[in-house]
Design an enzyme around this catalytic site. Structure first.
Site, PDB file in Angstrom:
ATOM      1  CG  ASP A 153      -1.961  -1.078   1.201  1.00  0.00           C
ATOM      2  OD1 ASP A 153      -2.326  -1.503   0.093  1.00  0.00           O
ATOM      3  OD2 ASP A 153      -2.401  -1.509   2.285  1.00  0.00           O
ATOM      4  CG  ASP A 167      -6.584  -1.772  -1.108  1.00  0.00           C
ATOM      5  OD1 ASP A 167      -6.756  -2.995  -1.243  1.00  0.00           O
ATOM      6  OD2 ASP A 167      -5.692  -1.287  -0.387  1.00  0.00           O
TER       7      ASP A 167
END
Length: 201
Positions: A153, A167
């Site tokens: 991320d 995501d």
């Protein structure tokens, strides 16, 4: 005599392949939209998967985990994080289960995609599929090991948990599918409200 022969030929009904032609055309026309929707779904998934993979590779190569890159002050920044959990850092202690769920989502979306007639459903499912594949690859191939891999991320906005392209694709695709369901748009291209009206008319 020539007139009688032409009359006889005209009166003879079509047989064999000629008689079956309308049915063959109808089947082809029925199958074509489904194939087109599946193709659309797979193209969207492939583009998002490729974009997710590319951005993760760039993030790992150029972002120092201890030195976030500010974009708009502290509000928006690039912050490299290894996430063992689900989207937006949820369920961090269930990596192996999330891996199996992601694999099941991929298989399920592909199976559903083969019966689609709705363009919007194809778009939504394509987004979910692309995102699920992106994070699934991380869980399989990244450290600390297969089925336990941590997802990369790198996008941080305000108080929101750090996330990635996959995501975003999963969440946006899920929101679209929920909206389609609420407003009665079916995967087969029909609308439930209209269908009910036609049946009661």
């Amino acid at each position: 005599m020539s007139e009688d022969r032409s009359t006889d030929n005209a009166a003879v009904p079509a047989t064999g392949d000629a008689a079956d032609a309308p049915e063959t055309i109808a089947v082809t026309e029925t199958e074509t939209p489904g194939r087109r929707r599946l193709t659309t779904l797979l193209i969207i998934a492939a583009v998002l998967f490729g974009l997710d993979l590319l951005t993760k590779c760039l993030a790992v190569a150029y972002i120092d985990p201890d030195d976030p890159v500010p974009i708009i002050g502290d509000f928006a920044r690039l912050d490299l994080v290894r996430n063992p959990g689900a989207a937006f850092s949820m369920a961090t202690g269930m990596t192996w289960l999330l891996t199996l769920i992601a694999a099941a989502v991929v298989v399920g979306v592909i199976r559903i995609g083969r019966t689609l007639r709705s363009l919007w459903w194809a778009i939504g499912l394509g987004m979910v599929l692309g995102g699920a594949m992106g994070n699934l690859v991380d869980r399989i191939f990244r450290s600390p090991g297969p089925l336990q891999g941590h997802v990369v991320d790198f996008v941080a906005i305000g108080w929101w948990p750090v996330f990635n392209v996959a995501d975003s694709a999963i969440v946006c695709g899920a929101i679209l599918l929920v909206a389609l369901t609420i407003f009665g748009f079916e995967p087969d291209g029909t609308r439930s409200g209209r269908k009910h009206t036609e049946e009661t008319a």
